[in-house]
Enzyme design. Sequence first.
Site, PDB file in Angstrom:
ATOM      1  N   ASN A   9       0.867  -1.182   0.000  1.00 22.66           N
ATOM      2  CA  ASN A   9       0.000   0.000   0.000  1.00 22.66           C
ATOM      3  C   ASN A   9       0.902   1.230   0.000  1.00 22.66           C
ATOM      4  O   ASN A   9       1.438   1.596   1.040  1.00 22.66           O
ATOM      5  CB  ASN A   9      -0.889  -0.035   1.254  1.00 22.66           C
ATOM      6  CG  ASN A   9      -1.735   1.219   1.381  1.00 22.66           C
ATOM      7  OD1 ASN A   9      -1.827   2.012   0.441  1.00 22.66           O
ATOM      8  ND2 ASN A   9      -2.356   1.406   2.540  1.00 22.66           N
ATOM      9  N   LYS A  11       0.021   4.178  -0.403  1.00 20.84           N
ATOM     10  CA  LYS A  11      -0.711   5.356   0.107  1.00 20.84           C
ATOM     11  C   LYS A  11      -0.530   6.533  -0.862  1.00 20.84           C
ATOM     12  O   LYS A  11      -0.560   6.323  -2.071  1.00 20.84           O
ATOM     13  CB  LYS A  11      -0.268   5.685   1.531  1.00 20.84           C
ATOM     14  CG  LYS A  11      -0.362   4.466   2.433  1.00 20.84           C
ATOM     15  CD  LYS A  11      -0.262   4.785   3.896  1.00 20.84           C
ATOM     16  CE  LYS A  11      -0.333   3.486   4.685  1.00 20.84           C
ATOM     17  NZ  LYS A  11      -0.519   3.694   6.121  1.00 20.84           N
ATOM     18  N   HIS A  96      -9.974   1.191   4.456  1.00 18.55           N
ATOM     19  CA  HIS A  96      -8.713   1.439   5.145  1.00 18.55           C
ATOM     20  C   HIS A  96      -8.982   2.497   6.226  1.00 18.55           C
ATOM     21  O   HIS A  96      -9.752   3.438   6.009  1.00 18.55           O
ATOM     22  CB  HIS A  96      -7.655   1.926   4.151  1.00 18.55           C
ATOM     23  CG  HIS A  96      -6.293   1.979   4.761  1.00 18.55           C
ATOM     24  ND1 HIS A  96      -5.914   2.994   5.601  1.00 18.55           N
ATOM     25  CD2 HIS A  96      -5.242   1.129   4.697  1.00 18.55           C
ATOM     26  CE1 HIS A  96      -4.678   2.771   6.022  1.00 18.55           C
ATOM     27  NE2 HIS A  96      -4.253   1.635   5.487  1.00 18.55           N
ATOM     28  N   GLU A  98      -7.411   4.987   7.249  1.00 14.20           N
ATOM     29  CA  GLU A  98      -7.168   6.390   6.886  1.00 14.20           C
ATOM     30  C   GLU A  98      -8.351   6.939   6.087  1.00 14.20           C
ATOM     31  O   GLU A  98      -8.703   8.107   6.216  1.00 14.20           O
ATOM     32  CB  GLU A  98      -5.855   6.501   6.099  1.00 14.20           C
ATOM     33  CG  GLU A  98      -4.662   6.329   7.032  1.00 14.20           C
ATOM     34  CD  GLU A  98      -3.425   5.705   6.394  1.00 14.20           C
ATOM     35  OE1 GLU A  98      -3.333   5.677   5.155  1.00 14.20           O
ATOM     36  OE2 GLU A  98      -2.565   5.227   7.158  1.00 14.20           O
ATOM     37  N   GLU A 167      -6.204  -4.689  10.355  1.00 18.30           N
ATOM     38  CA  GLU A 167      -5.229  -3.615  10.498  1.00 18.30           C
ATOM     39  C   GLU A 167      -5.558  -2.823  11.766  1.00 18.30           C
ATOM     40  O   GLU A 167      -6.360  -1.867  11.715  1.00 18.30           O
ATOM     41  CB  GLU A 167      -5.292  -2.686   9.284  1.00 18.30           C
ATOM     42  CG  GLU A 167      -4.811  -3.331   8.006  1.00 18.30           C
ATOM     43  CD  GLU A 167      -4.092  -2.320   7.127  1.00 18.30           C
ATOM     44  OE1 GLU A 167      -2.942  -2.581   6.762  1.00 18.30           O
ATOM     45  OE2 GLU A 167      -4.656  -1.264   6.836  1.00 18.30           O
ATOM     46  N   GLY A 173       1.813   2.529  10.884  1.00 20.04           N
ATOM     47  CA  GLY A 173       2.829   3.579  10.790  1.00 20.04           C
ATOM     48  C   GLY A 173       3.472   3.949  12.114  1.00 20.04           C
ATOM     49  O   GLY A 173       4.126   4.985  12.220  1.00 20.04           O
ATOM     50  N   SER A 213       2.700  -1.818  10.564  1.00 17.69           N
ATOM     51  CA  SER A 213       4.127  -1.831  10.902  1.00 17.69           C
ATOM     52  C   SER A 213       4.819  -3.163  10.588  1.00 17.69           C
ATOM     53  O   SER A 213       5.686  -3.619  11.345  1.00 17.69           O
ATOM     54  CB  SER A 213       4.330  -1.435  12.373  1.00 17.69           C
ATOM     55  OG  SER A 213       3.909  -0.104  12.572  1.00 17.69           O
TER      56      SER A 213
END
Length: 250
Positions: A9, A11, A96, A98, A167, A173, A213
């Site tokens: 991904n 992003k 996702h 985000e 996730e 991150g 991560s």
Amino acid sequence: MKKTFIIANWKCNPTTLKKTKTLFDSIKKQSNKTKKGNNEIVICPPLVYLPTINAKPTNIKLGAQNCYWEENGAFTGETSPLMLKDLKCKYVFVGHSERRKYFNETDEKINKKIEAIIKAKMIPILCVGETKEEKKQEKTQQILKTQLKIALKGVKLKNTKLCIAYEPVWALGTGKACNPDEAKKINLLIKKIITQLYNPSIAKKLPVLYGGSVNSKNANAFIKEACMDGLLIGGASLDAREFSKIISSI
Ligand code: PGA
């Protein structure tokens, strides 16, 4: 033999076409040197780069990080599943964290996207996971149940492929990945929820991936110890050497 999914991904990176091509070519080169086994390697770049990166002659597959649910029409700024299919996308993520956080992607919208992706003959990757606060309040089970129940409402899975990616938002991150033992419990929990929503045979076949991560040091534990069917990789997929180390480590 079951496939192991290794999904990059990217992003909202890289910032230029030149850098994108360099990164992709380098991943292609590294992955040619790596034994892929039964791995399904998928690169999900920003949509704008999809037509310019050429996965041939490798067996790298392309995916998208989002899409709209309508096929076409007056929806300024959106990208339809038919467009992604035409650009040779095989996979599309939905939900996702985000997108949930910054773009108000609700479980109901995710449900419409899943139906549209399946209709366009692509494979949705449904991301689910709890926030740090929800984990603290021991609400993980309840959150995953709600996310899965609403996102999959009315979705027929009998002959349809779909992946679920666990996730945990607190691991994305942060450099603090979920513990493989804990990920294994969540894997079983997801299978249990899918059994309740569908049946045991669908739950058994459904790939469950882990993201948050992941790096070349912890990747193998998620596959071997947590029995995950694959990995969703953010930061580490922007470094071609690290990404291929992950591929070879599993
Ligand atoms: P990360 O991101 O690997 O950088 O934690 C994963 C993701 O957001 O899918």
